[in-house]
Design a protein around this motif. Structure first.
Motif, PDB file in Angstrom:
ATOM      1  N   SER A   1      -3.435   9.791  -2.574  1.00 18.74           N
ATOM      2  CA  SER A   1      -2.057   9.380  -2.346  1.00 18.74           C
ATOM      3  C   SER A   1      -1.734   9.255  -0.864  1.00 18.74           C
ATOM      4  CB  SER A   1      -1.093  10.377  -2.999  1.00 18.74           C
ATOM      5  OG  SER A   1      -1.315  11.683  -2.505  1.00 18.74           O
ATOM      6  N   SER A   2      -2.782   9.276  -0.034  1.00 22.86           N
ATOM      7  CA  SER A   2      -2.591   9.104   1.407  1.00 22.86           C
ATOM      8  C   SER A   2      -3.910   8.646   2.009  1.00 22.86           C
ATOM      9  CB  SER A   2      -2.116  10.406   2.064  1.00 22.86           C
ATOM     10  OG  SER A   2      -3.085  11.421   1.874  1.00 22.86           O
ATOM     11  N   SER A   3      -3.836   8.097   3.194  1.00 21.59           N
ATOM     12  CA  SER A   3      -5.047   7.679   3.906  1.00 21.59           C
ATOM     13  C   SER A   3      -5.746   8.917   4.460  1.00 21.59           C
ATOM     14  CB  SER A   3      -4.678   6.724   5.036  1.00 21.59           C
ATOM     15  OG  SER A   3      -4.063   5.575   4.509  1.00 21.59           O
ATOM     16  N   PRO A   4      -7.067   8.873   4.714  1.00 22.97           N
ATOM     17  CA  PRO A   4      -7.972   7.734   4.556  1.00 22.97           C
ATOM     18  C   PRO A   4      -8.530   7.621   3.132  1.00 22.97           C
ATOM     19  CG  PRO A   4      -9.151   9.550   5.521  1.00 22.97           C
ATOM     20  CD  PRO A   4      -7.730  10.023   5.341  1.00 22.97           C
TER      21      PRO A   4
ATOM     22  N   VAL B   1       0.838  -1.200   0.000  1.00 25.83           N
ATOM     23  CA  VAL B   1       0.000   0.000   0.000  1.00 25.83           C
ATOM     24  C   VAL B   1       0.876   1.253   0.000  1.00 25.83           C
ATOM     25  CG1 VAL B   1      -1.708   1.318   1.299  1.00 25.83           C
ATOM     26  CG2 VAL B   1      -1.937  -1.174   1.100  1.00 25.83           C
ATOM     27  N   SER B   2       1.898   1.288   0.838  1.00 24.48           N
ATOM     28  CA  SER B   2       2.782   2.459   0.885  1.00 24.48           C
ATOM     29  C   SER B   2       3.477   2.674  -0.454  1.00 24.48           C
ATOM     30  CB  SER B   2       3.831   2.272   1.983  1.00 24.48           C
ATOM     31  OG  SER B   2       3.214   2.152   3.242  1.00 24.48           O
ATOM     32  N   MET B   3       3.890   1.590  -1.074  1.00 22.94           N
ATOM     33  CA  MET B   3       4.565   1.696  -2.368  1.00 22.94           C
ATOM     34  C   MET B   3       3.623   2.273  -3.418  1.00 22.94           C
ATOM     35  SD  MET B   3       5.851  -1.384  -4.804  1.00 22.94           S
ATOM     36  CE  MET B   3       4.125  -1.710  -5.162  1.00 22.94           C
ATOM     37  N   LEU B   4       2.372   1.819  -3.433  1.00 27.67           N
ATOM     38  CA  LEU B   4       1.408   2.314  -4.421  1.00 27.67           C
ATOM     39  C   LEU B   4       1.066   3.780  -4.162  1.00 27.67           C
ATOM     40  CD1 LEU B   4      -1.003  -0.762  -4.705  1.00 27.67           C
ATOM     41  CD2 LEU B   4       0.774  -0.076  -6.305  1.00 27.67           C
ATOM     42  N   LEU B   5       0.899   4.136  -2.909  1.00 25.04           N
ATOM     43  CA  LEU B   5       0.596   5.537  -2.585  1.00 25.04           C
ATOM     44  C   LEU B   5       1.752   6.451  -2.994  1.00 25.04           C
ATOM     45  CD1 LEU B   5      -1.075   5.111   0.932  1.00 25.04           C
ATOM     46  CD2 LEU B   5      -2.205   5.748  -1.208  1.00 25.04           C
ATOM     47  N   GLN B   6       2.971   5.990  -2.768  1.00 24.61           N
ATOM     48  CA  GLN B   6       4.127   6.797  -3.157  1.00 24.61           C
ATOM     49  C   GLN B   6       4.169   6.973  -4.673  1.00 24.61           C
ATOM     50  OE1 GLN B   6       6.240   8.502  -1.368  1.00 24.61           O
ATOM     51  NE2 GLN B   6       7.409   9.165  -3.170  1.00 24.61           N
ATOM     52  N   SER B   7       3.861   5.920  -5.399  1.00 28.84           N
ATOM     53  CA  SER B   7       3.825   6.024  -6.862  1.00 28.84           C
ATOM     54  C   SER B   7       2.760   6.999  -7.312  1.00 28.84           C
ATOM     55  CB  SER B   7       3.574   4.647  -7.483  1.00 28.84           C
ATOM     56  OG  SER B   7       4.630   3.753  -7.186  1.00 28.84           O
ATOM     57  N   GLN B   8       1.618   7.036  -6.627  1.00 27.78           N
ATOM     58  CA  GLN B   8       0.570   7.996  -6.970  1.00 27.78           C
ATOM     59  C   GLN B   8       1.018   9.418  -6.661  1.00 27.78           C
ATOM     60  OE1 GLN B   8      -1.190   6.342  -9.013  1.00 27.78           O
ATOM     61  NE2 GLN B   8      -3.257   6.533  -8.186  1.00 27.78           N
TER      62      GLN B   8
ATOM     63  N   LEU C   1      -5.606   0.167  -4.849  1.00 27.49           N
ATOM     64  CA  LEU C   1      -5.651   0.834  -3.542  1.00 27.49           C
ATOM     65  C   LEU C   1      -7.059   0.815  -2.950  1.00 27.49           C
ATOM     66  CD1 LEU C   1      -3.268   3.851  -4.210  1.00 27.49           C
ATOM     67  CD2 LEU C   1      -2.943   2.064  -2.471  1.00 27.49           C
ATOM     68  N   VAL C   2      -8.048   1.078  -3.780  1.00 28.26           N
ATOM     69  CA  VAL C   2      -9.425   1.031  -3.289  1.00 28.26           C
ATOM     70  C   VAL C   2      -9.802  -0.399  -2.901  1.00 28.26           C
ATOM     71  CG1 VAL C   2     -11.845   1.398  -3.912  1.00 28.26           C
ATOM     72  CG2 VAL C   2     -10.110   3.040  -4.635  1.00 28.26           C
ATOM     73  N   ARG C   3      -9.381  -1.364  -3.686  1.00 29.14           N
ATOM     74  CA  ARG C   3      -9.725  -2.762  -3.411  1.00 29.14           C
ATOM     75  C   ARG C   3      -9.174  -3.226  -2.063  1.00 29.14           C
ATOM     76  NH1 ARG C   3     -11.564  -6.995  -6.151  1.00 29.14           N
ATOM     77  NH2 ARG C   3     -11.566  -5.878  -8.140  1.00 29.14           N
ATOM     78  N   VAL C   4      -7.947  -2.820  -1.741  1.00 27.32           N
ATOM     79  CA  VAL C   4      -7.341  -3.303  -0.495  1.00 27.32           C
ATOM     80  C   VAL C   4      -7.708  -2.424   0.702  1.00 27.32           C
ATOM     81  CG1 VAL C   4      -5.435  -4.342  -1.744  1.00 27.32           C
ATOM     82  CG2 VAL C   4      -5.178  -2.018  -0.853  1.00 27.32           C
ATOM     83  N   SER C   5      -8.217  -1.245   0.462  1.00 22.52           N
ATOM     84  CA  SER C   5      -8.533  -0.326   1.561  1.00 22.52           C
ATOM     85  C   SER C   5      -9.984  -0.422   1.997  1.00 22.52           C
ATOM     86  CB  SER C   5      -8.213   1.117   1.162  1.00 22.52           C
ATOM     87  OG  SER C   5      -6.848   1.246   0.812  1.00 22.52           O
ATOM     88  N   ALA C   6     -10.884  -0.646   1.055  1.00 13.93           N
ATOM     89  CA  ALA C   6     -12.300  -0.721   1.373  1.00 13.93           C
ATOM     90  C   ALA C   6     -12.697  -2.178   1.592  1.00 13.93           C
ATOM     91  CB  ALA C   6     -13.125  -0.113   0.243  1.00 13.93           C
ATOM     92  N   VAL C   7     -13.482  -2.417   2.640  1.00 13.57           N
ATOM     93  CA  VAL C   7     -13.965  -3.760   2.955  1.00 13.57           C
ATOM     94  C   VAL C   7     -15.475  -3.747   2.864  1.00 13.57           C
ATOM     95  CG1 VAL C   7     -13.934  -5.650   4.634  1.00 13.57           C
ATOM     96  CG2 VAL C   7     -12.017  -4.042   4.525  1.00 13.57           C
ATOM     97  N   GLY C   8     -16.029  -4.792   2.226  1.00 10.83           N
ATOM     98  CA  GLY C   8     -17.485  -4.871   2.157  1.00 10.83           C
ATOM     99  C   GLY C   8     -17.959  -5.647   0.946  1.00 10.83           C
ATOM    100  N   GLY C   9     -19.228  -6.000   0.999  1.00 13.06           N
ATOM    101  CA  GLY C   9     -19.836  -6.759  -0.072  1.00 13.06           C
ATOM    102  C   GLY C   9     -20.296  -5.884  -1.214  1.00 13.06           C
ATOM    103  N   PRO C  10     -21.108  -6.434  -2.116  1.00 11.50           N
ATOM    104  CA  PRO C  10     -21.514  -5.684  -3.318  1.00 11.50           C
ATOM    105  C   PRO C  10     -22.325  -4.434  -3.009  1.00 11.50           C
ATOM    106  CG  PRO C  10     -22.744  -7.752  -3.122  1.00 11.50           C
ATOM    107  CD  PRO C  10     -21.647  -7.809  -2.107  1.00 11.50           C
ATOM    108  N   SER C  11     -23.011  -4.397  -1.867  1.00 13.44           N
ATOM    109  CA  SER C  11     -23.815  -3.217  -1.522  1.00 13.44           C
ATOM    110  C   SER C  11     -23.110  -2.313  -0.523  1.00 13.44           C
ATOM    111  CB  SER C  11     -25.163  -3.664  -0.932  1.00 13.44           C
ATOM    112  OG  SER C  11     -25.870  -4.466  -1.849  1.00 13.44           O
ATOM    113  N   GLU C  12     -21.856  -2.603  -0.223  1.00 17.97           N
ATOM    114  CA  GLU C  12     -21.172  -1.886   0.849  1.00 17.97           C
ATOM    115  C   GLU C  12     -19.935  -1.130   0.392  1.00 17.97           C
ATOM    116  OE1 GLU C  12     -22.546  -5.243   4.146  1.00 17.97           O
ATOM    117  OE2 GLU C  12     -20.503  -5.227   3.369  1.00 17.97           O
TER     118      GLU C  12
END
Length: 1295
Positions: free
Chosen positions: A942-945, A877-884, A910-921
């Protein structure tokens, strides 16, 4: 050299003839004389070999010798003054000037005149010689025909000369009228013969369209009966067949058929029985044989063009043929006596023994329909005669085989024969009949002709009876007496019968009607049962016959209906009227062969061959889930493994072969036998439970290495498999031992190297002149296969942990262009973690290769355990954010993000690994740009959240448990001593609530329900499967427990999800780690203590405990209630399947199984999911097979993380509660319900080769557990007895 001598003329004549022969094809193909002249005039332009012809070389030399002096003098004269020697316009001017002067010179004129005169003489000489040769040939031809007219015909067949080699003279209608009159049967033979001669020299097209054709045709047919005229008529017919349309040739054919029919009726020919001989060169037989040969040639050729004509023409040809062949006399073949009547079918069988004509007629639907209709309505006697011949041959097998092999003479004597014994003629008729019947059986309307009544049989012969006859033929003639591997078209009885049986096996309908019958299976297994019972077997050669039996049995077992017949139909009488299943007989016999307990066969040199053949039959059963279920109690895998170990040890002791010694053959045979056993063991890996059995044999590494050796050669799994090793590689890669074996074999390295070659190196054969096209898709078609192979390999978190655990990235300061990755960590370093200039510059196709890596990362991160390992080791995640952050317009200020392919891919991951939830979430951003002013409206970061755009409104969770039905439901658990019947009432009540009010079963109500149910079940002696948990940890011990980085990341993920769902309070931040510590301490007491060799086994459970986190959220963050529920749950059988961390390396399973790290969720749940899919949702099962993926991989993925990110929170809760209340087998039914729900999408994605990526990246849209309760209840009624019973054997899964 101005004059040409006589020798020069002779040489020119020879060279000219040579040139004409070389270009003969081009000249003869010219449509006219003018076109031929044009070809010759432009030969230098069109023929690349022009300057290599000897005539051209000769003429060039002649021109140089004649004009060389002139050209040289003129060149010296023109270049003496101005010196024009440079290459350029002056040079061209010089050449034109010299050419003009040379052509005007006297020498040139004399040379052309001499050459012209000489060539005229040469050409005239060639023409005269040609005409003389033609006249001489015609004279010789007339003399030969005259001598034939006055003597017996002794030459070869009538149609041996091609009609295209004849010279035709034009003929008038009046002449044809005269010829028709001269051919009348009342005219003298000499007149008729002369008329035939003229007719044969005329163009057939003129003859066939004349007004007197009908009378001419009638007279020609009359002439067929005359021995002196018959051959000339056949010659004319042959020419007509080759050059006339069907509307004319069918008249000739039908007339010829009627003439042959009348000849058979008038002559009433016969042939002797037994070994007495008949000479087919006898005048009357020879004449009929030639006529039928011409008919047979026409039969085989007419199929290529009769579809272009009206059906009635084709029907006339077919009907006239059947009318002739159905000619039978009162005393047909097989009648007692010394003579048999010779019928048309006998001669046709000699000419076309394998009935090629009939096979061609049955090949196309256009003709097959007519053939079958006529056979059914008018000419069924043809089929009766064929069947009668087969029956007669079978009944007389003993007598026939005791004599000389009837077909051996054909094999041993390649020259044309004219003398046949009666037995050979009967055998040819049998072969022809068998081929006809075999072709009939593979078509539905052909099978409808049965049953058929034949002589000397009380009951009609059914399809089953005919197949039994074929099997008995194999039993009586097990192999050719002169076995030749190159002789693929053998006419031996066993080969012919086996060909028919193979054809029946290949077609589902014919196999079901003909082979999948009790009588057939009994006949096939009769020798096997006899050998098992120690009885004498009625076979000519058991060692040769057993492999043939096994071959047919394997093909039957390879079909769904045949497999079901073997496994579930109790139709075999073994002894004392005791009936059993075919599968049990086969596996018992195979075990006896492996243990060499059959003394009657142990001395045979072919013992390993037929032993391997019967293992192959069993393999068709145990490579399916249902088949393995039946065969597993026999321990076949142990017997095969023991035989392999023994063979392997023997082969190691075999000395190095010496030339001329026999040890080399022995060593080769041992190697083949060892590979056969390895291959048989390997196929246990086709199913999840079979893979566990293979791993327990200790041969998984050797088997996978053997598979890799075949995989690299692109060989099929077996002759019965329609696909390669892709499915098996995926199945093996689902487990830690399997992926370790794949790594050891070199397959993982080969996949990475192949990927790099395609992605970075390209195809070597493509030169610079043809540059690679710019890819239009993120994953180019050339890389798709490698991409899917890696997805299959790394689908399981077990594989990721085994290949990446404790493996740091290289992160070199410099990479050479020739340096290529050879492992998964290397690939991640070069394609995914591209965070330095050195890595960027080391890629030839940076954007395409890095996009490939990001796409692969996206698929890997769909598995939460895999993502946690990658994040904990490589800070993805840090590597991807730095690239962004670096991908902006202005580095110093807060510039805008640059929208390109890589930034869009990084944002998606980044969105896939940061957000948790099903198809409606949660909402995942698309990877494609949109049309309009704002091509990418999704916010990059390029940073949380995470931006709130990617999270949807949380679902409403009912925390009120005061619903009337829920209150009554909870009240039913107050009595802790309730009987089992009471528990059944509770399950019915739960199903009713799930169907009517599923929303009530969430929040506090669900927490109370689970708490009460688990407490009740754990206190019941009948429901408590494992020993009750005895856990009481001190606070100091709990606080000292270490939470790994992977676990901490999992805790953070759970807290984010719980906060989003509004289920947790502030105390949850400390309560969840405390719960995980307690559970970790408790489970450590439940595990075996060994020194594991697998990386995935060395740090406890490889992954995060997602079920514990799910329970924590259900209990709204209450640590005490969560811990109590989990401790009570650990004593239930359900915990072994829905709680993978609880059963990992558990003391409750055998130590060998615990050390393997293979979860019951895989070898039990996923195994039965595959079995039920094959039976209930066959299209989905087939789709997985075609894609090279396995349902077990997806089941393992979904279930390990409790459907997190795939289902909404309410459905996750329903999954847990359903498995707890309804039983652990509902986990299987739940997965089947999900696959049923996804069936349309699965079928669609399989066609586009996106199945793996779709199932992993996309949530399960629209699935609700309540909608599929009825389906799951139906599956419970049909399969609980099998599934739940096997789940209860978890303590001894490989016994």
């Amino acid at each position: 050299m101005s004059q040409l001598s006589a020798e020069d003329e002779a040489e020119l004549q020879s060279l000219l003839k040579q040139l004409l022969r070389s270009i003969n094809d081009r000249i003869s193909g010219a449509p006219s004389t003018e076109c031929a002249e044009e070809i010759l005039l432009h030969l230098e332009e069109t023929d690349k070999n022009f300057h290599n012809y000897e005539l051209v070389k000769y003429l060039r030399q002649y021109v140089e010798s004649s004009l060389g002096t002139v050209v040289e003098e003129e060149t010296n004269y023109l270049t003496r003054g101005d010196g024009q020697h440079a290459i350029g316009p002056g040079h061209d001017t010089l050449i034109h000037a010299i050419t003009r002067k040379s052509r005007d010179s006297a020498e040139y004129q004399q040379m052309m005149q001499t050459l012209k005169n000489t060539m005229i003489m040469v050409v005239e000489s060639l023409i005269n010689r040609f005409e003389e040769d033609q006249m001489r040939k015609e004279e010789m031809h007339r003399e030969q025909q005259h001598s034939q007219a006055n003597s017996q015909y002794t030459d070869n067949c009538s149609d041996s000369d091609s009609s295209f080699n004849q010279s035709y003279a034009f003929i008038r209608q009046e002449q044809l009228q005269v010829l028709a009159e001269q051919l009348d049967s009342s005219r003298p033979k000499e007149v008729r013969w002369e008329a035939l001669q003229v007719l044969c020299g005329a163009p057939p097209s003129d003859v066939l369209i004349c007004e007197s054709w009908s009378s001419l045709r009638r007279n020609l047919c009359d002439a067929l009966t005359d021995p002196d005229l018959s051959d000339n008529v056949l010659q004319f017919f042959a020419k007509s067949f080759s050059s006339s349309p069907l509307n004319v040739t069918r008249e000739i054919y039908t007339s010829l058929a009627k003439s042959v029919e009348s000849s058979f009726l008038s002559h009433k020919l016969s042939f002797p029985t037994g070994s007495a001989t008949i000479d087919i060169n006898r005048s009357e037989i020879s004449r009929l044989l030639k006529q039928m040969r011409l008919m047979n040639d026409f039969q085989k050729e007419v199929t290529t063009f009769w579809i272009r004509h009206p059906e009635k023409y084709m029907e006339e040809v077919i009907e006239s043929t059947f009318s002739l062949l159905s000619l039978h006399h009162e005393h047909g073949s097989g009648s007692p006596g010394t003579q048999n009547v010779l019928e048309p079918m006998h001669l046709l069988a000699l000419l076309d023994v394998k009935a090629t004509w009939f096979k061609k007629w049955m090949h196309g639907y256009y003709s097959r329909t007519v053939v079958l209709r006529l056979l059914e309505r008018k000419y069924k006697s043809l089929i009766v005669a064929a069947l009668q011949q087969c029956v007669h041959y079978t009944e007389s097998c003993e007598r026939v085989t005791s004599e000389t092999d009837p077909q051996s003479a054909e094999r041993q004597e390649p020259v044309q024969r004219s003398v046949y014994t009666g037995t050979e003629i009967e055998y040819a008729f049998f072969v022809h009949s068998l081929c006809v019947l075999g072709k009939l059986l593979i078509y539905t309307n052909g099978r409808k002709l049965f049953p058929i009544t034949v002589k000397k049989r009380k009951d009609p012969v059914s399809l089953t009876d005919l197949v039994v006859i074929l099997i008995n033929i194999v039993y009586q003639h097990p192999k050719p007496p002169h076995s030749d591997p190159s002789h693929t078209d053998s006419l031996t009885p066993s080969c012919l019968a086996m060909e028919v049986l193979w054809m029946l096996c290949e077609r589902t309908e014919s196999a079901a009607e003909c082979l999948h019958q009790t009588a057939v299976i009994e006949t096939l297994l009769a020798p096997v049962i006899a050998l098992l019972n120690g009885q004498q077997v009625k076979l000519k050669s058991p060692a040769a016959t057993l492999p043939l039996i096994a071959d047919v049995l394997a093909r039957i077992a390879n079909t769904d209906r045949g497999l079901s017949l073997f496994l579930y139909e109790k139709n075999l009488v073994v002894s004392n009227n005791e009936r059993t299943f075919p599968a049990h007989v086969l596996v018992q016999f195979t075990l006896m062969l492996l243990e060499k307990e059959l003394s009657s066969l142990s001395d045979s040199d072919m013992s390993q061959t037929w032993c391997g053949a019967f293992i192959f039959v069993c393999r068709q059963m145990y490579n399916t889930c249902e088949g393995l279920q039946v065969l597993r109690p026999y321990g076949l895998h142990k017997a095969v493994a023991a035989a392999w170990k023994k063979t392997s040890s023997l082969s190691e002791r075999v000395p190095t072969p010496v030339p001329g010694a026999t040890a080399g053959t022995f060593s080769h045979n041992m190697l083949i036998w060892e590979e056969t056993l390895l291959d048989s063991l390997l196929n246990f890996a086709a199913t999840p439970k079979g893979l566990l059995l293979l791993q327990q044999t200790g041969a998984i590494t050797e088997c996978v290495s053997y598979m890799f050796s075949r995989f690299t050669k692109k060989l099929q799994v077996s002759r019965c498999e329609k696909f390669g090793y892709g499915v098996m590689v995926t199945q093996v890669a689902a487990t830690a031992p399997g992926v370790a074996a794949l790594h050891t074999s070199g397959l993982v390295r080969a996949l990475v190297v192949e990927l790099w070659a395609v992605l970075e190196c390209g195809i070597e054969e493509v030169g610079v002149v043809c540059p690679r096209p710019t890819p239009m898709e993120p994953i180019d078609r050339s890389c798709l296969k490698s991409f899917l192979s890696l997805v299959n390999l790394l689908s399981s978190s077990q594989a990721v942990w085994e290949l990446l655990g404790r493996q740091p990235l290289a992160n070199k300061s410099e990479y050479t262009l020739r340096e290529m990755p050879t492992s998964i960590p290397d690939m991640i370093d070069r394609l995914i973690a591209v965070d330095t200039d050195a890595k960027i510059h080391s890629l030839f196709h940076y954007e395409q290769s890095h996009t490939f890596g990001l796409r692969l990362l996206s698929v890997l991160c769909c598995n939460l355990d895999s993502f946690l390992l990658l994040e904990s080791q490589y800070n993805i995640v840090s590597m991807l954010l730095q690239s962004q952050r670096e991908n902006v317009t202005e580095q110093d200020n807060d510039g805008e993000f640059i929208i390109d392919n890589l930034s869009v891919e990084r944002n998606h991951v980044l969105v896939r690994v940061s957000a948790v939830g099903g198809p409606s979430e949660r909402k995942l951003p698309p990877r494609a740009l949109q049309e309009g002013e704002d091509p990418y409206p999704w916010p990059m970061f390029s940073s949380s959240p995470l931006p709130t755009r990617y999270t949807l409104d949380p679902p409403k969770i009912h925390h009120d448990s005061q619903d009337s039905e829920m209150r009554s439901f909870l009240a039913s658990f107050k009595d802790s001593k309730k009987e089992a019947s009471g528990m059944e009432d509770c399950r019915r009540q739960y199903c009713k609530m799930m169907t009517s009010k599923p929303n009530v079963l969430t929040g506090k109500g669900l927490a109370d329900l689970l708490e009460k149910v688990v407490a009740h079940l754990s206190s019941s002696a009948s429901e408590c499967f494992f020993s009750p948990a005895q856990y009481k940890a001190e606070e100091k011990t709990v606080q000292s427990a270490v939470v790994s980085s992977v676990e901490q990341l999992g805790i953070n993920t759970c807290l984010r999800y719980g906060s989003y769902l509004k289920l947790l309070t502030e105390d949850a931040v400390s309560d969840l780690p405390l719960l995980m510590r307690n559970i970790k301490i408790f489970l450590s007491t439940q595990r075996v203590t060994t020194a594991p060799q697998l990386i995935a086994q060395q740090d406890g459970y490889p992954g995060y405990d997602w079920l514990a986190s799910t329970v924590f959220l259900i209990m709204a963050g209450n640590m005490d209630r969560s811990l109590k529920l989990l401790l009570n749950l650990s004593s239930l059988l359900t915990s072994a399947f829905i709680w993978p961390a609880r059963i990992h390396a558990s003391i409750h399973v055998p130590v060998e199984v615990a050390e393997s790290g293979i979860s019951p969720m895989y070898w039990c749940t996923a195994h039965y999911v595959e079995m039920l899919l094959r039976a209930e949702v066959p299209l989905v099962h087939s789709a997985f097979r075609m894609s090279g993926f396995t349902p077990s991989q997806m089941c393992l993925h979904w279930l390990t993380q409790c459907f997190w990110n795939y289902l909404d929170w309410a459905e996750i809760c329903h999954y847990v509660s359903t498995c707890v209340l309804m039983g652990p087998d509902y986990q299987v039914y739940m997965c089947v319900a999900v696959f049923t729900h996804l069936q349309p999408d699965i079928l669609q994605r399989t066609q586009s080769q996106q199945l793996q990526v779709y199932l992993k990246e996309e949530p399960i849209q629209g699935f609700k557990v309540s909608d599929y309760m009825e389906l799951m209840e139906g599956l419970e009624q049909r399969y609980r007895n099998i599934v739940l019973t096997d789940m209860k054997t978890i303590r001894s899964p490989v016994a």
